[in-house]
Design an enzyme around this catalytic site. Structure first.
Site, PDB file in Angstrom:
ATOM      1  N   ARG A  22      35.838  37.542  48.452  1.00 34.74           N
ATOM      2  CA  ARG A  22      35.882  36.753  47.212  1.00 34.74           C
ATOM      3  C   ARG A  22      35.987  35.276  47.548  1.00 34.74           C
ATOM      4  O   ARG A  22      36.856  34.877  48.309  1.00 34.74           O
ATOM      5  CB  ARG A  22      37.075  37.161  46.349  1.00 34.74           C
ATOM      6  CG  ARG A  22      36.849  38.521  45.771  1.00 34.74           C
ATOM      7  CD  ARG A  22      37.762  38.849  44.647  1.00 34.74           C
ATOM      8  NE  ARG A  22      37.609  40.274  44.413  1.00 34.74           N
ATOM      9  CZ  ARG A  22      38.455  41.024  43.742  1.00 34.74           C
ATOM     10  NH1 ARG A  22      39.532  40.480  43.209  1.00 34.74           N
ATOM     11  NH2 ARG A  22      38.231  42.304  43.585  1.00 34.74           N
ATOM     12  N   SER A 113      36.202  40.800  40.028  1.00 33.26           N
ATOM     13  CA  SER A 113      37.175  41.527  39.211  1.00 33.26           C
ATOM     14  C   SER A 113      37.818  40.681  38.126  1.00 33.26           C
ATOM     15  O   SER A 113      37.135  40.152  37.270  1.00 33.26           O
ATOM     16  CB  SER A 113      38.223  42.137  40.125  1.00 33.26           C
ATOM     17  OG  SER A 113      39.052  42.986  39.397  1.00 33.26           O
ATOM     18  N   HIS A 114      39.129  40.480  38.211  1.00 36.28           N
ATOM     19  CA  HIS A 114      39.875  39.782  37.165  1.00 36.28           C
ATOM     20  C   HIS A 114      39.844  38.265  37.353  1.00 36.28           C
ATOM     21  O   HIS A 114      40.408  37.539  36.539  1.00 36.28           O
ATOM     22  CB  HIS A 114      41.320  40.264  37.180  1.00 36.28           C
ATOM     23  CG  HIS A 114      41.935  40.126  38.538  1.00 36.28           C
ATOM     24  ND1 HIS A 114      41.542  40.898  39.588  1.00 36.28           N
ATOM     25  CD2 HIS A 114      42.863  39.275  39.010  1.00 36.28           C
ATOM     26  CE1 HIS A 114      42.223  40.542  40.666  1.00 36.28           C
ATOM     27  NE2 HIS A 114      43.030  39.555  40.356  1.00 36.28           N
ATOM     28  N   ASP A 278      39.426  44.898  32.684  1.00 32.44           N
ATOM     29  CA  ASP A 278      39.188  43.618  33.369  1.00 32.44           C
ATOM     30  C   ASP A 278      37.710  43.329  33.602  1.00 32.44           C
ATOM     31  O   ASP A 278      36.837  44.049  33.114  1.00 32.44           O
ATOM     32  CB  ASP A 278      39.957  43.575  34.694  1.00 32.44           C
ATOM     33  CG  ASP A 278      39.343  44.491  35.736  1.00 32.44           C
ATOM     34  OD1 ASP A 278      38.727  45.493  35.331  1.00 32.44           O
ATOM     35  OD2 ASP A 278      39.472  44.215  36.941  1.00 32.44           O
ATOM     36  N   ASP A 280      35.501  43.744  35.947  1.00 36.59           N
ATOM     37  CA  ASP A 280      34.578  44.761  36.460  1.00 36.59           C
ATOM     38  C   ASP A 280      34.916  46.165  35.970  1.00 36.59           C
ATOM     39  O   ASP A 280      34.356  47.147  36.456  1.00 36.59           O
ATOM     40  CB  ASP A 280      34.545  44.722  37.992  1.00 36.59           C
ATOM     41  CG  ASP A 280      35.889  45.019  38.624  1.00 36.59           C
ATOM     42  OD1 ASP A 280      36.933  44.717  37.996  1.00 36.59           O
ATOM     43  OD2 ASP A 280      35.924  45.582  39.733  1.00 36.59           O
ATOM     44  N   ASP A 282      37.656  48.103  36.132  1.00 35.82           N
ATOM     45  CA  ASP A 282      38.473  49.092  36.835  1.00 35.82           C
ATOM     46  C   ASP A 282      39.963  49.017  36.486  1.00 35.82           C
ATOM     47  O   ASP A 282      40.723  49.909  36.829  1.00 35.82           O
ATOM     48  CB  ASP A 282      38.243  49.047  38.356  1.00 35.82           C
ATOM     49  CG  ASP A 282      38.530  47.692  38.965  1.00 35.82           C
ATOM     50  OD1 ASP A 282      38.918  46.765  38.221  1.00 35.82           O
ATOM     51  OD2 ASP A 282      38.356  47.559  40.198  1.00 35.82           O
ATOM     52  N   ARG A 283      40.386  47.949  35.799  1.00 34.93           N
ATOM     53  CA  ARG A 283      41.803  47.870  35.418  1.00 34.93           C
ATOM     54  C   ARG A 283      41.987  48.244  33.953  1.00 34.93           C
ATOM     55  O   ARG A 283      41.051  48.169  33.158  1.00 34.93           O
ATOM     56  CB  ARG A 283      42.326  46.448  35.588  1.00 34.93           C
ATOM     57  CG  ARG A 283      42.306  45.977  37.001  1.00 34.93           C
ATOM     58  CD  ARG A 283      42.934  44.610  37.112  1.00 34.93           C
ATOM     59  NE  ARG A 283      42.975  44.246  38.518  1.00 34.93           N
ATOM     60  CZ  ARG A 283      43.825  43.402  39.051  1.00 34.93           C
ATOM     61  NH1 ARG A 283      44.716  42.789  38.288  1.00 34.93           N
ATOM     62  NH2 ARG A 283      43.802  43.127  40.335  1.00 34.93           N
ATOM     63  N   LYS A 377      39.405  52.723  40.977  1.00 36.38           N
ATOM     64  CA  LYS A 377      40.249  52.799  39.803  1.00 36.38           C
ATOM     65  C   LYS A 377      39.345  52.647  38.574  1.00 36.38           C
ATOM     66  O   LYS A 377      38.240  52.133  38.674  1.00 36.38           O
ATOM     67  CB  LYS A 377      41.364  51.777  39.845  1.00 36.38           C
ATOM     68  CG  LYS A 377      40.957  50.326  39.996  1.00 36.38           C
ATOM     69  CD  LYS A 377      42.225  49.493  40.173  1.00 36.38           C
ATOM     70  CE  LYS A 377      41.927  48.001  40.246  1.00 36.38           C
ATOM     71  NZ  LYS A 377      41.578  47.567  41.605  1.00 36.38           N
TER      72      LYS A 377
HETATM   73  C1  VG1 Z   1      45.087  42.797  43.670  1.00 35.54           C
HETATM   74  C2  VG1 Z   1      46.071  43.879  43.276  1.00 35.54           C
HETATM   75  C3  VG1 Z   1      45.690  45.192  43.935  1.00 35.54           C
HETATM   76  C4  VG1 Z   1      44.243  45.550  43.567  1.00 35.54           C
HETATM   77  C5  VG1 Z   1      43.336  44.392  43.945  1.00 35.54           C
HETATM   78  C6  VG1 Z   1      41.909  44.633  43.509  1.00 35.54           C
HETATM   79  O1  VG1 Z   1      45.149  42.594  45.062  1.00 35.54           O
HETATM   80  O2  VG1 Z   1      47.381  43.523  43.612  1.00 35.54           O
HETATM   81  O3  VG1 Z   1      46.579  46.200  43.522  1.00 35.54           O
HETATM   82  O4  VG1 Z   1      43.834  46.702  44.249  1.00 35.54           O
HETATM   83  O5  VG1 Z   1      43.782  43.190  43.313  1.00 35.54           O
HETATM   84  O6  VG1 Z   1      41.833  44.870  42.134  1.00 35.54           O
HETATM   85  P1  VG1 Z   1      45.986  41.389  45.744  1.00 35.54           P
HETATM   86  O7  VG1 Z   1      45.687  41.499  47.208  1.00 35.54           O
HETATM   87  O8  VG1 Z   1      45.513  40.135  45.103  1.00 35.54           O
HETATM   88  O9  VG1 Z   1      47.416  41.659  45.421  1.00 35.54           O
HETATM   89  V1  VG1 Z   1      40.508  44.293  41.296  1.00 35.54           V
HETATM   90  O10 VG1 Z   1      40.604  44.935  39.723  1.00 35.54           O
HETATM   91  O11 VG1 Z   1      40.659  42.710  41.627  1.00 35.54           O
HETATM   92  O12 VG1 Z   1      39.203  44.967  42.126  1.00 35.54           O
HETATM   93 CO    CO Z   2      38.892  44.870  38.771  1.00 39.12          CO
END
Ligand code: VG1
Ligand code: CO
Length: 544
Positions: A22, A113-114, A278, A280, A282-283, A377
């Site tokens: 990312r 993602s988010h 979120d 993509d 998955d949340r 997820k």
């Molecule tokens: C975060 C979350 C983690 C999740 C990851 C990807 O990671 O804490 O639980 O699996 O995002 O989710 P980090 O390393 O920033 O704590 V997503 O929905 O961004 O694919």
């Molecule tokens: Co996501």
């Protein structure tokens, strides 16, 4: 087909984090940057000649351009076919579903993602293997190693493909199939859940729900599944149109970023059930009338009620949660007499357990829950799971949660994020904690006695791969925990995540506000890690 070999030089910052690579869009737009990473993925893989690659994205800015680049590189590298979501859309769980259903060799998912989207915001890319799940660490590390030495990549010079029409095209010797991104996923959902019961609930006239798609990828999925197939009222789906910049908002389903939804869940005419997903897809966030379900509790409720869902009627083989996720689900597993695994943060660590049939359900505190139906997820799946439970139990979200706490006790839980800390400061903070794990063990802080403290290390139960330095955890003899780790998904500075948890008996815990109830532990989390001294921060930026 004329293959062009382009000379390039390595970038030194292409190590995938918690979920792929990312970076800012501007970083990905540098000449050769995306190409180097994609070629590094292909070079890390073997025996894919003539096979199928699935490509999709969350619709954010730069998705279309990136897909055009990847499709041409896939053709030049010898893939036989690519399956691409129409309009460059494919939610992360839908991509996993498609990879599995069509026995694809693997897939590339374009998402941050988010994280926010747009020309000045974030972009991301990750590789998923043939089981539909994020590549395990041994593959992501090999991609990184290759990216440090890469000197050429392969592409073909040809016109762009049409990403917006369903059907087949060819590019060189490779087939390109533009697929409907919704159908396979919606069919899978229909095969798991009791759609008749859910349709009856939504059509009963005294149940309303809202789903906030946050102008991200789940909008079209939610229209199809909730409004079309389940007959939810028109307007159930909010912010349903995918936008490249998510309407300028942060597509992160939590109380801070889904404020409009939260407002619709209280007062007169409020809905009974609210949910959001979120960027993509998955949340998930689950809300009841004036009630917020913490993600760790949500996982525990799904586990305890799984047999109400047709797809899990036979029961669960086992459960897994990421280490910082609260221990609420552990007690459900104990009661069910099944194993509960504790893995590092990130979905890639669940893959082997799911493939081996050791677990059926898994989840993370960061609004992520899923099961063996795919290898990611799955936001909408979790929403449908709750809807199925509500349809069968005919109770409110809050009553289901209260019942659960009475039976199993409650883990009062919060996560405090300190964002955009200078990387050197954040590393120093973690280093000094790691150095003190032995010294902290046995210490007493005003009645909170440290029973155990370590830097979490995980040995995969299937392939025995070891992942170390996964977060410093302080376990108190009361069962309370404080955990520190640095985010692996950010694109600016470092984000320190502090996870705080305390168990209370069920009937005592019913009305507790986590921030008030955990006040002493929150203060302790600041003191022990010397957060103010080392980062200058008095308060976290985001509390969930
Ligand atoms: C975060 C979350 C983690 C999740 C990851 C990807 O990671 O804490 O639980 O699996 O995002 O989710 P980090 O390393 O920033 O704590 V997503 O929905 O961004 O694919
Ligand atoms: Co996501």
């Amino acid at each position: 087909m004329e293959i062009t070999n382009i000379q390039t030089t390595p970038f030194d910052d292409q190590r995938p984090g918690t979920s792929g690579l990312r970076k800012k869009v501007k970083v990905f737009q540098q000449p050769h940057y995306l190409e180097n990473f994609v070629q590094s993925i292909f070079n890390a893989l073997k025996d894919f000649q003539g096979k199928t690659l699935v490509i999709g994205g969350d619709g954010r800015y730069y998705n279309h351009e990136a897909i055009q680049i990847i499709v041409k590189m896939a053709a030049a590298n010898g893939f036989g076919k690519v399956m691409v979501g129409c309009n460059a859309l494919l939610s992360t769980p839908a991509a996993s579903c498609v990879i599995r259903k069509y026995n694809a060799f693997g897939g590339i998912i374009l998402s941050a993602s988010h994280n926010p989207g747009g020309p000045n915001a974030d972009f991301g890319i990750k590789y998923n293997t043939g089981n539909g799940g994020p590549a395990p660490e041994k593959i992501t590390e090999s991609i990184y190693d290759i990216s440090l030495e890469i000197n050429e990549y392969h592409t073909i010079e040809t016109a762009d493909i049409d990403l917006d029409t369903i059907g087949e095209q060819t590019i060189g010797d490779m087939y390109v199939e533009i697929i409907n991104p919704i159908t396979d996923y919606a069919d899978l959902m229909e095969s798991i859940f009791d759609f008749d019961a859910m349709r009856a609930l939504l059509g009963s006239g005294d149940f309303t729900m809202h789903f906030d798609a946050m102008n991200a990828v789940t909008g079209p999925y939610a229209y199809e599944i909730l409004e079309q197939r389940l007959g939810a009222a028109d307007g159930t789906v909010l912010r349903g149109e995918p936008l490249t910049d998510f309407g300028g908002a942060h597509p992160d389903p939590n109380l801070a970023h889904a404020k409009e939804l939260v407002a619709l869940m209280s007062g007169n005419n409020a809905a009974d059930f609210g949910a959001a997903s979120d960027g993509d897809g998955d949340r998930n966030m689950i809300l009841g009338y004036e009630f917020y379900v913490s993600p760790s509790d949500s996982l525990a409720v799904l586990a305890a009620n799984a047999t109400l869902v047709p797809g899990y009627a036979e029961g669960l083989t086992g459960i897994a949660r990421s280490m910082p996720t609260s221990q609420a689900v552990d007690r459900v597993a104990q009661q069910l007499g099944i194993e509960c695994y504790e893995t590092p943060t990130g979905w890639k660590f669940f893959g082997n357990l799911l493939d081996a049939g050791k677990i059926t359900l898994c989840g993370e505190e960061s609004f992520g829950t899923g099961s063996d139906h795919v290898r990611e997820k799955d936001g909408l799946w979790a929403v449908l799971f709750w809807l199925n439970i509500l349809a069968v139990r005919k109770q409110s979200v809050a009553d289901i949660m209260f019942d659960h706490w009475r039976k199993y006790g409650r883990d009062v839980y919060t996560r405090h994020d300190y964002e955009a800390i200078p990387v050197a400061d954040a590393n120093e903070l973690m280093d000094q904690l790691r150095d003190r794990t032995t010294e902290l063990t046995g210490q007493d802080f005003d009645g909170y006695t440290v029973e155990y403290c370590d830097d979490f290390s995980y040995t995969d139960a299937v392939d025995l791969c070891v992942s170390s330095q996964q977060g410093v955890r302080i376990l108190f003899n009361s069962g309370a925990r404080i955990i520190y780790r640095l985010s692996g998904t950010g694109t600016e500075g470092a984000t320190l995540r502090v996870y705080i948890e305390q168990q209370v008996p069920g009937d005592k815990g019913l009305d507790l506000d986590p921030q008030k109830n955990l006040a002493e532990l929150i203060q302790l989390s600041k003191d022990i890690a010397r957060i103010e001294k080392l980062t200058g921060r008095l308060l976290p930026d985001v509390i969930t």
